[in-house]
Design a protein around this motif. Structure first.
Motif, short mmCIF file in Angstrom:
data_model
loop_
_atom_site.label_atom_id
_atom_site.label_comp_id
_atom_site.label_asym_id
_atom_site.label_seq_id
_atom_site.Cartn_x
_atom_site.Cartn_y
_atom_site.Cartn_z
N GLY A 109 -3.84 -1.28 -11.42
CA GLY A 109 -2.61 -1.39 -12.19
C GLY A 109 -2.87 -1.98 -13.56
N ASN A 110 -1.86 -2.60 -14.11
CA ASN A 110 -1.98 -3.23 -15.42
C ASN A 110 -0.91 -4.31 -15.50
OD1 ASN A 110 -2.76 -3.77 -18.04
ND2 ASN A 110 -2.66 -1.64 -18.71
N HIS A 111 -1.11 -5.25 -16.38
CA HIS A 111 -0.14 -6.29 -16.65
C HIS A 111 0.22 -6.28 -18.13
CE1 HIS A 111 -1.23 -7.78 -12.67
NE2 HIS A 111 -0.21 -8.61 -12.73
N ALA A 112 1.27 -7.00 -18.46
CA ALA A 112 1.70 -7.06 -19.86
C ALA A 112 2.12 -8.48 -20.21
CB ALA A 112 2.85 -6.09 -20.11
N LEU A 113 1.85 -8.86 -21.43
CA LEU A 113 2.36 -10.09 -22.00
C LEU A 113 3.77 -9.82 -22.50
CD1 LEU A 113 2.04 -13.02 -23.11
CD2 LEU A 113 1.08 -11.97 -25.19
N VAL A 114 4.74 -10.60 -22.02
CA VAL A 114 6.13 -10.41 -22.42
C VAL A 114 6.71 -11.72 -22.92
CG1 VAL A 114 6.44 -8.56 -20.73
CG2 VAL A 114 7.13 -10.90 -20.14
N VAL A 115 7.79 -11.62 -23.68
CA VAL A 115 8.56 -12.79 -24.10
C VAL A 115 10.03 -12.51 -23.83
CG1 VAL A 115 6.94 -13.61 -25.85
CG2 VAL A 115 8.70 -11.94 -26.47
N HIS A 116 10.78 -13.58 -23.67
CA HIS A 116 12.23 -13.45 -23.57
C HIS A 116 12.77 -12.94 -24.91
CE1 HIS A 116 16.47 -14.93 -23.50
NE2 HIS A 116 16.38 -14.51 -22.25
N ARG A 117 13.87 -12.23 -24.86
CA ARG A 117 14.41 -11.59 -26.07
C ARG A 117 14.74 -12.60 -27.17
NH1 ARG A 117 18.66 -11.21 -22.27
NH2 ARG A 117 20.47 -12.50 -22.85
N SER A 118 14.89 -13.87 -26.81
CA SER A 118 15.23 -14.89 -27.81
C SER A 118 14.04 -15.34 -28.65
CB SER A 118 15.84 -16.12 -27.12
OG SER A 118 14.89 -16.73 -26.25
N VAL A 119 12.83 -15.00 -28.21
CA VAL A 119 11.63 -15.43 -28.93
C VAL A 119 11.43 -14.49 -30.13
CG1 VAL A 119 9.15 -15.87 -28.79
CG2 VAL A 119 10.61 -16.29 -26.80
N PRO A 120 11.35 -15.02 -31.34
CA PRO A 120 11.33 -14.19 -32.55
C PRO A 120 9.95 -13.62 -32.88
CG PRO A 120 11.28 -16.48 -33.18
CD PRO A 120 11.38 -16.47 -31.67
N VAL A 121 9.39 -12.84 -31.97
CA VAL A 121 8.10 -12.19 -32.21
C VAL A 121 8.19 -10.75 -31.76
CG1 VAL A 121 6.86 -14.37 -31.92
CG2 VAL A 121 7.11 -12.83 -29.98
N GLU A 122 7.40 -9.88 -32.40
CA GLU A 122 7.44 -8.45 -32.11
C GLU A 122 6.12 -7.91 -31.58
OE1 GLU A 122 10.10 -6.57 -32.20
OE2 GLU A 122 11.42 -8.12 -33.01
N ASN A 123 5.03 -8.67 -31.76
CA ASN A 123 3.72 -8.18 -31.36
C ASN A 123 2.82 -9.36 -31.02
OD1 ASN A 123 2.59 -9.13 -33.91
ND2 ASN A 123 3.61 -7.35 -34.83
N VAL A 124 1.59 -9.06 -30.63
CA VAL A 124 0.68 -10.11 -30.18
C VAL A 124 0.33 -11.07 -31.31
CG1 VAL A 124 -1.61 -10.58 -29.23
CG2 VAL A 124 -0.26 -8.69 -28.32
N ARG A 125 0.07 -10.56 -32.50
CA ARG A 125 -0.27 -11.44 -33.61
C ARG A 125 0.87 -12.39 -33.94
NH1 ARG A 125 -3.05 -6.65 -34.72
NH2 ARG A 125 -5.28 -6.94 -35.12
N ASP A 126 2.10 -11.89 -33.90
CA ASP A 126 3.26 -12.75 -34.09
C ASP A 126 3.31 -13.83 -33.01
OD1 ASP A 126 4.06 -11.18 -36.22
OD2 ASP A 126 5.70 -10.20 -35.15
N PHE A 127 3.04 -13.43 -31.79
CA PHE A 127 3.09 -14.37 -30.67
C PHE A 127 2.06 -15.48 -30.85
CE2 PHE A 127 1.30 -15.75 -26.60
CZ PHE A 127 2.44 -16.23 -25.95
N LEU A 128 0.84 -15.12 -31.23
CA LEU A 128 -0.20 -16.13 -31.41
C LEU A 128 0.16 -17.11 -32.52
CD1 LEU A 128 -3.39 -13.91 -31.01
CD2 LEU A 128 -2.23 -15.28 -29.27
N ALA A 129 0.74 -16.59 -33.59
CA ALA A 129 1.17 -17.47 -34.68
C ALA A 129 2.31 -18.38 -34.22
CB ALA A 129 1.60 -16.64 -35.88
#
Length: 307
Positions: A109-129
Motif C-alpha cells: 500500500g502507501n501512506h500520506a502525510l496529511v494536515v487538518h484543513r485549518s493548517v495553512p500549508v499546501e505542500n510538503v515544503r510549506d509544512f516543513l517551514a
C-alpha cells in the motif's frame, strides 16, 4: 479442490482455522484479513475465522501467533512496520523473524502525510517551514513503531524539525481527533487520506512511497517535494507459527496467491488501498529480512534505542 484439502496438519477434519490480526477492527490490516478469509475458506474447504488480538503496537497478537501450535490452524495477518519492533523494545517475548514462518505476501500500500484543513500549508515544503516555526506541533499515531510513528520520525530526522507524538490505542481515536482539528497532522493510509481530502476535511501533502502509487498516481511523493530519499511502502503478509511444516507453508502460499488473484478478493484489496502482489514463501522471507535491516539502519541514524 482436493489438493487444497490437506493444507495443514490435521487438515481434512473441517476444523476452522483462525487468522489473528494484531491491530484493531477497521484498520487496513484487519480489512485485508476479512477480505482474504472467504477466498481461503472456499479454496481450502474449511472456515477461516478472523480474530483481533490488538494491543502493544501489535505485540500481543504476534506473541499469540508465535506461541500457537504449528498445526496449520493458526495464521497471522500482519503489516510490515512490526518488523521494527525490536528496535524499540529490548525484551520482546518473541523474535519477529525466527518465531514466525512466512506464508506469503498479500500486497503493498502507501501512506500520506496529511494536515487538518485549518493548517495553512499546501505542500510538503510549506509544512516543513510551518513545523519549523511551530516546534513541538503534535501529530497522532496509533501506537509506538506504527508506520504513522516511524514516518513522522523519519521526516523529523531528515528535515531537522521537532514534532510531538500523541499516541492512541488505535486508529479510530487518532482519526477522530485529527478530523476535529484537535490534532493537526498525521500519517494515514493513502486511501483514507483521499476519502477525507475529497470531503475537504483534510489536505494531502505527499505520499510516503518514492515511486508513484498505481491506485493514486496523481499524489506526489515526499521524496519529490524536498525529502530526497524518503521511501516507505507498507506491505501486508500472512505468517504461521514457527515449526509449521514446509509443505503446509507451501500449500497455504498457493492458496493465498490463488485467492488474491480472484477478481472479488483482488478488488477488495484495491478498495482498501492495497495492490495485490503474489509471491513465494522465500520472497516473503527475503522481503521481511530486508525490511528489518532497513529500519535498523534508519533508527540507528536517528539515535532511537530500545527501551
Amino acid at each position: 479442490m482436493a489438493s487444497h484439502a490437506s493444507t495443514a496438519e490435521g487438515a481434512g477434519t473441517g476444523r476452522p482455522a483462525r487468522i489473528l490480526v494484531p491491530q484493531t477492527a477497521g484498520t487496513t490490516n484487519d480489512l485485508l484479513a476479512r477480505a482474504i478469509a472467504p477466498g481461503l475458506a472456499l479454496l481450502a474447504s474449511r472456515p477461516f475465522l478472523v480474530e483481533n488480538r490488538e494491543g502493544a503496537s501489535g505485540m500481543l497478537g504476534m506473541d499469540a501467533a508465535a506461541k500457537s501450535a504449528p498445526d496449520g490452524l493458526t495464521l497471522l495477518n500482519n503489516v510490515s512496520n512490526t518488523l521494527a519492533l525490536p528496535y524499540f523494545y529490548k525484551n520482546l517475548p518473541f523474535d519477529v523473524l525466527a518465531d514466525l514462518e512466512p506464508v506469503g505476501i498479500e500486497g503493498y500500500g502507501n501512506h500520506a502525510l496529511v494536515v487538518h484543513r485549518s493548517v495553512p500549508v499546501e505542500n510538503v515544503r510549506d509544512f516543513l517551514a510551518y513545523a519549523a516555526e511551530h516546534p513541538g506541533m503534535e501529530y497522532a499515531a496509533p501506537g509506538l513503531a506504527t508506520h504513522h510513528h516511524l514516518c513522522m520520525a523519519m521526516i523529523q530526522a531528515m528535515a531537522g524539525i521537532r514534532l510531538s507524538p500523541v499516541f492512541y490505542k488505535g486508529s479510530a481515536g487518532a482519526m477522530a481527533d485529527l478530523l476535529r482539528g484537535e490534532i493537526r497532522t498525521m500519517i494515514v493510509p493513502i486511501q483514507i487520506a483521499a476519502d477525507h481530502a475529497r470531503s475537504g476535511d483534510l489536505r494531502i501533502l505527499g505520499a510516503t512511497s518514492r515511486t508513484p502509487f498505481p491506485l493514486y498516481p496523481d499524489i506526489s511523493s515526499l521524496h519529490d517535494q524536498g525529502l530526497a530519499g524518503f521511501d516507505v511502502e507498507p506491505w501486508f503478509a500472512l505468517w504461521a507459527p514457527r515449526g509449521t511444516p514446509p509443505d503446509a507453508l507451501a500449500r497455504y502460499n498457493a492458496l493465498l496467491n490463488e485467492a488474491i488473484g480472484q477478481a472479488e478478493v483482488g478488488g477488495a484489496l484495491a478498495r482498501h488501498g492495497v495492490v495485490p502482489t503474489p509471491g513465494t514463501v522465500d520472497d516473503l522471507r527475503r522481503k521481511a529480512a530486508a525490511e528489518h535491516r532497513m529500519w535498523g539502519e534508519v533508527l540507528r541514524k536517528m539515535q532511537i534505542r530500545p527501551e
